[in-house]
Structure formats: C-alpha cells, structure tokens
Motif scaffolding. Structure first.
Motif, short mmCIF file in Angstrom:
data_model
loop_
_atom_site.label_atom_id
_atom_site.label_comp_id
_atom_site.label_asym_id
_atom_site.label_seq_id
_atom_site.Cartn_x
_atom_site.Cartn_y
_atom_site.Cartn_z
N VAL A 110 24.71 31.24 55.81
CA VAL A 110 26.10 30.79 55.63
C VAL A 110 26.60 31.16 54.24
CG1 VAL A 110 27.66 28.82 55.67
CG2 VAL A 110 25.79 28.93 57.30
N VAL A 111 25.77 30.94 53.22
CA VAL A 111 26.15 31.33 51.86
C VAL A 111 26.34 32.85 51.79
CG1 VAL A 111 25.42 31.40 49.44
CG2 VAL A 111 25.05 29.33 50.79
N THR A 113 27.29 34.78 54.12
CA THR A 113 28.56 35.10 54.78
C THR A 113 29.72 34.98 53.81
OG1 THR A 113 27.70 34.29 56.90
CG2 THR A 113 30.09 34.51 56.70
N ALA A 114 29.72 33.87 53.05
CA ALA A 114 30.80 33.65 52.07
C ALA A 114 30.78 34.72 50.98
CB ALA A 114 30.66 32.27 51.44
N VAL A 150 31.38 28.20 62.05
CA VAL A 150 31.00 28.12 60.63
C VAL A 150 31.19 29.50 60.00
CG1 VAL A 150 29.07 27.79 59.02
CG2 VAL A 150 29.42 26.18 60.91
N VAL A 154 34.06 30.01 57.09
CA VAL A 154 33.63 30.39 55.74
C VAL A 154 34.24 31.74 55.35
CG1 VAL A 154 31.61 31.17 54.44
CG2 VAL A 154 31.52 29.02 55.71
N SER A 204 29.85 26.23 51.62
CA SER A 204 28.97 27.04 52.46
C SER A 204 27.54 26.55 52.37
CB SER A 204 29.05 28.51 52.04
OG SER A 204 30.36 28.99 52.09
N TYR A 205 27.12 26.17 51.18
CA TYR A 205 25.77 25.65 50.98
C TYR A 205 25.53 24.41 51.82
CZ TYR A 205 21.88 23.36 48.57
OH TYR A 205 20.70 22.71 48.28
N GLY A 208 25.56 25.17 55.46
CA GLY A 208 24.30 25.81 55.79
C GLY A 208 23.15 24.83 55.88
#
Length: 487
Positions: A110-111, A113-114, A150, A154, A204-205, A208
């Motif tokens: 997820v991080v 992705t950002a 998500v 993000v 995002s963290y 995630g």
C-alpha cells in the motif's frame, strides 16, 4: 412585484435542483442502484426537464460532448499506448523494483502504491499516473487478495496532492484567473503540500497495517505456492472418486491430472491473465525494443509537458507508432487493440456520459447559481478569514464542479471579497489548491474512470472509501498552510 419574486425564486430553484441532482447521482451510484454511465446520462436529463429546459437538452449535451471530446480521444489513445507499453514489458523493471521493496507484505504494498503514484504524477497527467500505477500494482493486489479500493483510494489521493504542480492544471488556472505568477503561488505552498503528501504516506501505512492484519504476510513465492496448493486440493477432491488419495495428488506433477485438468487449465488461464504484468514469459514482450520504447515514452511525456502538440494528437501518434514498431504484423496489432478494447470503451463511455452531466449543469445555469449561493451565505464577519473560507469551500466546490468552473467562475468572486478585507490574491490562490486531493475522485474528472475501470472497482465503492480520507488530507494541507503562514 410578482415578477421580482419570480426572478428571485428561479435562481433559488436552480440552486436547489443543482444540489439535488448531484446528491441523487451520488446516492444512486453509491447504493449501486444505477451504473455510473446510466446515472450520468439519465439523472441530468430528468432534472433538465424539471428545470423546464427539456427542449434544450440536445444543445446542452452536444456542447458538453464537444468540450470533452478531446479528453475522450486523449484517454482512448493513451490507454492503447500505455497498454502496449505494458504488453511489451516497458514497466516490468518498475514492477520488479516495487515487488523487491514490498516483498508481498500488504503494508509495504500500500505504501509502495502511494509512492509510485506520487512519482509518476510528476508528469502532470492523472490518466497516465493511474494507468501506470494500476498496471504495476493490480496483479499483486489480486494475487494476495488485497482490497482494490485501497489501491484506487491511495493512488487518487497521492495524485491529487501532486496535481498542484504548476504544469498539472489547477495552479495554472488559479494564476490565470487572478493574474498572478504560477511560481509565486506554488513555491511557498511546497511545505504545506509536502505535509499533505506525508499524510497520504502515513495513511497508506495504517491502511496497509489493516490489510496486513486481515491477510497476514507472505513472500510472493509463498503466495504462489499457497495458491498452487489450493488448486491441487481442489484437484484432489475432483479426482478423489477415481481412487486418488490426498498424498498421491499432492505428489502428482502439475498438469497430469486426468479428469480435473480441464477445470484447472481454465482456472490457471484466468489467473495468468490477472497476473500477466509479472509473467516474464508472455509472448508480447519485446526486450530488443526496450530502449526504443523507453525513449519514445520519455519523448512523449516531454512533448506533453512542453506542449509541443495537443495531448490527444501526441497520444494518437504515439499509439500508432508503438503498434507499428512493436507489432508490425496486422493480426498482432488487431489482437493488441482487442485486448485493450474493454478499457477503452469503458473509459470513453464514461467521459461522454459525464459530458451530459456537465452540459446540463452548465447549460441550465445550475452550477453558476450553486457557486453564487455558497459565496453569498458566507457570514460578513468571515471577511478577514476569506483564505480559510476559500480553503474549506474548495473541498465541496472542486468535487462538484470542474476545475475550470471553480477557478474561473468562483475564485475571482471569492478573491474580490477577500481583497475588500485585506486578504491578498496570493493567499486566496494558494487556499484554492487545498481541495485537489478530493477533486481527483470527483465524478466530473475523466481520469478517475481510468483508475476504477482498470482496477475493476465500482465507482460507488471507490467514492465511499476515498471521500473521508481525501477530505482529511485536504484539511491537513489547509492546517499546515495556516501553521506555516502561507495561507
């Protein structure tokens, strides 16, 4: 006297109907009672009749379609171009680099992705950002069964913060509308925007971590082994009646199953299609043309930023050249076009449907009366704090209006009200940028349909997830701007 009252009531009616139209659209798509394309067409058509302008609906729609046709053309050929670049392996090194960092850990994914969306957003084009980000990350989200909203949320927020770059659009519009220099608006805003981007990374963290708690942590290889084990368990059940025991099935080589092989082959084919961006052996790869494709893409993005030609023309030429060089045989070109036809039709259809929505909003005068009403309801005592007011108003106004409508229609009125109380145009311009992280998920932004279309996410699901987090990011930027004395 009666005529005067009627003149007062008509703008009020347009204002109320405008808000009602937008609310009806959002409620229906979020409750999944209508598809976005149907809602974008039928709801404004119905409200146009309510306003008493049904006879002029055709003119409004044609005007809206005419204004958005270049955008639709750009998206169509941009999807083909970047689709071909993905097919031939141009972005595989990016995918491998992200995978090396992510290690199939949902939090890192997820991080990542950002971070990827923020980096790619430097080109100033949201559609490009979403195509590259989704193409790189979608297979991993699907393989690990992570939440796709998500990913879209993000990516949209990171791109929204970066959309304030001077060549991204909003800053240039604000500078033009208030006759200011874009660098004077943007450069002092950098600390506040950096805080906003940091907020997206922090969010995002935590998102995630939530995904990690739900799914656990596997390496990519473990995820693949686990998935293959599940497939073999299914095969064991299918062939069990034929006398195969569990351990025998587990030891059988892949592909040797008799009666169950057809089903497994179909499942495997579907899975390979989902995870194609990571398949190092796909037949469309063109490793010998890698540097040609890289140079062509860099040249295309440079030409876009430098405005050598209109963006739709650039992507039209780019798509034609990419197909011709990488797939010189006509059947192969047709196959690549067919492979990306679903995305092209989905996105271009959304854009033309949105043209009906924006055409009715603008043609009937609803959007103008909505903006004027919101400006008029500002209390007189808020005059010295007009920059704060503008920052707060930028959230709903840029969500419900196009950037052109807000920056050229509303911002000059707000700036004039602020000037009467000593608030400088520069402060007003900076405050007007605050709402961009939310604006990028507006149903009036064509790029968001690229994002949800390629990610195979319902627009209503994306909206329900992202609005609260994007609004929070906007407020963080506004608070940072006030803290640093920028706004």
């Amino acid at each position: 006297m009666g005529c005067s009252r009627a003149n007062v009531r008509y703008p009020l009616m347009l204002t109320l109907l405008g808000f009602a139209m937008i609310a009806t659209f959002l409620v229906l798509i979020m409750m999944k009672k209508m598809s976005p394309i149907a809602a974008l067409v039928l709801i404004p058509a119905l409200f146009c009749v309510f306003v008493g302008k049904g006879a002029e609906l055709g003119d409004y729609v044609i005007e809206g379609v005419t204004s958005l046709a270049p955008t639709a053309a750009m998206l169509m050929f941009a999807i083909v171009y970047f689709g071909v670049m993905i097919d031939v392996g141009l972005f595989d090194p990016i995918v491998r680099g992200i995978l090396k960092f992510c290690k199939a850990d949902p939090m890192r994914i997820v991080v990542g992705t950002a971070v990827l969306a923020a980096i790619v957003s430097l080109d100033g084009d949201g559609s490009t950002t979403f195509m590259i980000t989704v193409s790189a990350m979608y297979p991993l989200y699907k393989r690990l069964k992570m939440s796709l909203v998500v990913m879209t949320g993000v990516a949209a927020m990171a791109n929204g913060v970066m959309n304030t770059l001077p060549w991204g659009g909003p800053t240039a519009r604000a500078a033009t509308a208030l006759k200011l220099d874009a660098s004077d608006i943007f450069v002092p805003m950098i600390p506040a925007l950096a805080v906003g981007l940091l907020a997206v990374f922090v969010l995002s963290y935590f998102l995630g971590l939530r995904e990690r708690k739900r799914l656990g942590v596997l390496t990519l290889d473990e995820a693949l082994v686990k998935e293959k084990a599940e497939e073999k368990e299914t095969e064991t059940v299918l062939v069990g009646a034929a006398g195969s025991n569990g351990s025998g099935a587990a030891k059988s080589p892949a592909g040797t199953g008799g009666s169950g092989s057809g089903t497994d082959a179909e499942d495997g084919a579907e899975d390979d299609e989902r995870f194609q961006a990571l398949d190092p052996n796909r037949p469309t790869l063109r490793p010998r043309l890698y540097w040609f494709n890289a140079l062509m893409t860099v040249t295309l993005l440079t030409a876009m930023i430098m405005e050598w030609l209109p963006i739709p023309v650039l992507f039209l030429l780019g798509a034609a050249l990419a197909l011709t060089v990488n797939f010189p045989h006509i059947p192969d070109q047709k196959a690549r076009l067919a492979a990306h036809a679903d995305n092209v039709l989905n996105v271009s259809g959304m854009v033309f449907a949105a043209a009906v929505f924006t055409g009715v909003l603008q043609g009937t005068g609803m959007v103008d009366h909505m903006a004027k009403w919101m400006v008029d309801v500002i209390p007189e005592g808020m005059g010295p704090h007009m920059a704060l007011v503008t920052g707060v108003l930028s959230l709903p106004l840029t969500y419900f209006m196009s950037n052109d409508g807000f920056y050229f229609g509303v911002l000059p009125v707000l700036a004039e009200a602020g000037a009467a109380h000593g608030v400088t145009p520069l402060e007003m311009a900076r405050a007007s940028l605050v709402g961009q992280p939310l604006h990028m998920s507006s149903p009036l932004v064509p790029a968001v349909y690229v994002l949800v279309g390629m990610a195979k996410v319902e627009f209503g699901d994306h909206t329900k997830f992202v609005v609260k987090w994007a609004a929070l990011t906007c407020l963080v930027i506004l608070a940072a701007g006030m803290l640093f004395g920028i706004i």
